[in-house]
Design a protein around this motif. Structure first.
Motif, mmCIF file in Angstrom:
data_model
loop_
_atom_site.group_PDB
_atom_site.id
_atom_site.type_symbol
_atom_site.label_atom_id
_atom_site.label_comp_id
_atom_site.label_asym_id
_atom_site.label_seq_id
_atom_site.Cartn_x
_atom_site.Cartn_y
_atom_site.Cartn_z
ATOM 1 N N LYS A 70 16.270 -1.147 1.160
ATOM 2 C CA LYS A 70 15.736 -0.764 2.460
ATOM 3 C C LYS A 70 15.452 0.724 2.480
ATOM 4 N N VAL A 71 14.309 1.093 3.031
ATOM 5 C CA VAL A 71 14.037 2.499 3.323
ATOM 6 C C VAL A 71 13.706 2.599 4.812
ATOM 7 N N PRO A 72 13.937 3.767 5.431
ATOM 8 C CA PRO A 72 13.838 3.844 6.899
ATOM 9 C C PRO A 72 12.432 4.094 7.441
ATOM 10 N N THR A 73 11.416 3.990 6.605
ATOM 11 C CA THR A 73 10.082 4.492 6.953
ATOM 12 C C THR A 73 9.511 3.936 8.257
ATOM 13 N N LEU A 74 9.584 2.638 8.471
ATOM 14 C CA LEU A 74 8.953 2.059 9.673
ATOM 15 C C LEU A 74 9.986 1.722 10.754
ATOM 16 N N LEU A 81 11.166 -2.109 4.958
ATOM 17 C CA LEU A 81 10.687 -0.829 5.486
ATOM 18 C C LEU A 81 11.356 -0.491 6.818
ATOM 19 N N TYR A 107 2.723 0.010 5.167
ATOM 20 C CA TYR A 107 2.909 1.471 5.181
ATOM 21 C C TYR A 107 1.590 2.188 5.482
ATOM 22 N N VAL A 129 20.777 -1.305 -2.159
ATOM 23 C CA VAL A 129 20.386 -1.277 -0.741
ATOM 24 C C VAL A 129 18.860 -1.359 -0.717
ATOM 25 N N PHE A 189 6.622 1.157 -4.244
ATOM 26 C CA PHE A 189 7.453 0.276 -3.429
ATOM 27 C C PHE A 189 8.186 -0.772 -4.259
ATOM 28 N N ARG A 204 16.845 -2.151 -5.807
ATOM 29 C CA ARG A 204 18.020 -1.344 -5.487
ATOM 30 C C ARG A 204 19.120 -2.233 -4.912
ATOM 31 N N LYS A 234 9.319 0.435 14.514
ATOM 32 C CA LYS A 234 8.042 -0.279 14.653
ATOM 33 C C LYS A 234 8.341 -1.776 14.810
ATOM 34 N N SER A 254 0.067 1.197 9.065
ATOM 35 C CA SER A 254 0.789 1.733 10.225
ATOM 36 C C SER A 254 0.601 3.241 10.338
ATOM 37 N N SER A 255 0.276 3.921 9.248
ATOM 38 C CA SER A 255 0.037 5.358 9.367
ATOM 39 C C SER A 255 -1.215 5.635 10.190
#
Lengths: 177, 315
Positions: B39-43, B70, B300, B37, B29, B35, B46, B303-304
């Motif tokens: 941000k990643v779209p994982t959550l 996230l 991450y 951007v 992470f 980066r 939520k 929440s899984s």
């Protein structure tokens, strides 16, 4: 587990060499090319592709590796848990580049969808082309590879396993579930 | 490795493998925050609530940035401007927050055990962001991450934790984390600020900072928590500074690759001299940077487990 005819270490190398020639043929501006391999099979293949392309063009192209776990479309439904994260390392600016995205097996197309989303988060490439060692069919998304090593028609009860030297002896195998 | 914890309440409850897995996941992470951007779209989709009943800058921001990077939706509830100040109980406030269908509550509260209490009365995931002097698990984790990043290992390192051990949740979470990972931990401070029987946590106790400094690989300096001190634990601040303030002069016999850490907020000129806080050994700002990666890993992983429960309930 049954090995696909002719797809041992040498066979895989032959496919890579042919694909590399096709890549060079269709991309005149070799200096603008960069390779990104998807973890983990695609990353191994991408590393080899860099070597083959160096033999052909005399140039060492930039290599990136990409883990698409964080871009999966099924994270909320995984239930059983979470994908184990692997490294993402794209040490060059993807903006304006001609990217060759490399993976071992093209199946539903969902991994590639995730990879495309991930790459555009790093910048705006000029072109992204897809190279896969094996296309086994059963697409769920409108995705098509630009360079295919071998088309292997399969049923949904089967699986394709690409084993590369980085793990054990090379080979492409068909598994009946 | 399978992650099984729906909540993150204490480090005490985690195994060595759990801790190592969080630290390993956090490595992936860290790259996201550099980066363009971030941000990643994982959550995506939520909802996470930051429920802070004690002042905080770093931890609250860090959790908020971790959630946003996230792609989770994050909202902040601050006790002074919430119904808690009208006399609503913690449980009731939490149940009402949950009734708005949130997936996770991150809580900071002055009462030890408050995170556990919350976890027992709501069905969403709960993350402890500091429960009084009890624990502050993500701080323990990010400190361990920073040590591992700089030193390459934790096993066998000699770590000093200096200052107000008695009132410090950071000390407790650090001790649990570092002991489980095999470090040699010594707590140093005035005897009035070292709890009785702390040796039972597996640490050494020392009242003499100057004797310990030359042996240390890491010194984690804690703030004197005046707001938790109901009486005088030492005669004067000047005496404390003379005996336990970490100054440049004190570090002249220190190892060349010493790490100076501080969880913040620092009282410059009290427990840490400005020259040390900004000096060559200091990794204080690395701790802050790493905090986001570690908290992203925690959100991450937790929440899984939270989502698997929901899937099971449907079937």
């Amino acid at each position: 587990m049954k090995q696909i005819n002719g797809l041992d270490k040498k066979g895989i190398q032959r496919l890579l060499v042919r694909m590399a020639h096709e890549i060079v043929e269709q991309n005149e501006d070799v200096d603008n090319l960069a390779i990104i391999g998807i973890q983990t099979g695609g990353a191994h293949l991408a590393t080899r592709m860099i070597g083959v392309l160096k033999d052909i063009t005399g140039k060492e192209l930039p290599l990136g590796i990409l883990d698409i776990s964080l871009y999966r479309d099924d994270f909320a439904e995984l239930g059983e848990g979470h994908p184990q994260l692997k490294a993402t390392d794209i040490p060059f600016d993807v903006g304006g580049k001609d990217i060759i995205l490399v993976d071992d097996v093209l199946f539903t197309g969902r991994t590639i969808r995730a990879a495309l989303d991930a790459i555009v988060d790093f910048g705006r490439p000029k072109v992204i082309q897809l190279a896969v060692l094996v296309d086994r069919g059963h697409r769920e998304f409108p995705i098509k590879a630009d360079f295919v090593g071998k088309n292997i028609p399969t049923s949904l009860q089967q699986e394709i396993y690409v084993r590369l030297k980085e793990e054990a002896d090379d080979g492409v195998f068909l598994i009946e579930k | 490795m399978e992650w099984k914890h729906k909540h993150l309440l204490t480090i005490e409850q985690l195994s060595k493998e759990d801790i190592e897995y969080i630290l390993e996941t956090a490595v992936s992470f860290k790259e996201i925050s550099v980066r363009s951007v971030k941000k990643v779209p994982t959550l995506r989709g939520k909802t996470i609530v930051n429920f802070f009943c004690e002042p905080s800058t770093r931890t609250r921001m860090s959790f908020e940035l971790a959630a946003k990077r996230l792609s989770a939706d994050m909202l902040n509830v601050v006790s002074s401007s919430s119904s808690l100040s009208k006399g609503e109980s913690l449980k009731d406030t939490a149940r009402n927050i949950e009734a708005m269908k949130v997936d996770m509550i991150i809580i900071r509260h002055s009462m030890p055990g408050s995170a556990q209490l919350l976890a027992d009365c709501v069905s969403c995931s709960v993350i402890n962001a500091g429960d009084g002097p009890h624990e502050h698990p993500t701080q323990g984790l990010l400190d361990a991450y920073t040590i591992k990043e700089k030193k390459g290992r934790i096993q066998g390192l000699k770590v000093l934790i200096v200052g107000d051990i008695a009132h410090s949740r950071v000390a407790r979470s650090n001790i649990w984390t570092l002991k489980k990972l095999g470090a040699d931990v010594t707590v140093v401070g005035p005897s009035t600020l070292i709890p009785a029987e702390i040796e039972k946590m597996g640490v050494n106790v020392s009242y003499y900072l100057d004797e310990e400094i030359p042996k240390a690989d890491v010194i984690n300096i804690l703030r004197i928590q005046r707001e938790r001190q109901d009486r005088n634990f030492f005669p004067t601040l000047r005496e404390y500074i003379q005996l336990f303030g970490v100054s440049e002069a004190r570090l002249k016999n220190a190892k060349k690759d010493l790490l100076i850490m501080h969880p913040g907020p620092a009282n410059r000129g009290v427990e840490i001299d400005p020259a040390v806080a900004d000096g060559p050994y200091s990794v204080i700002l690395d701790q802050v940077t790493n905090g986001i990666a570690v908290r992203m890993a925690v959100l991450y992983l937790v929440s899984s487990v939270g989502s698997s429960k929901k899937v099971k309930m449907k079937s």
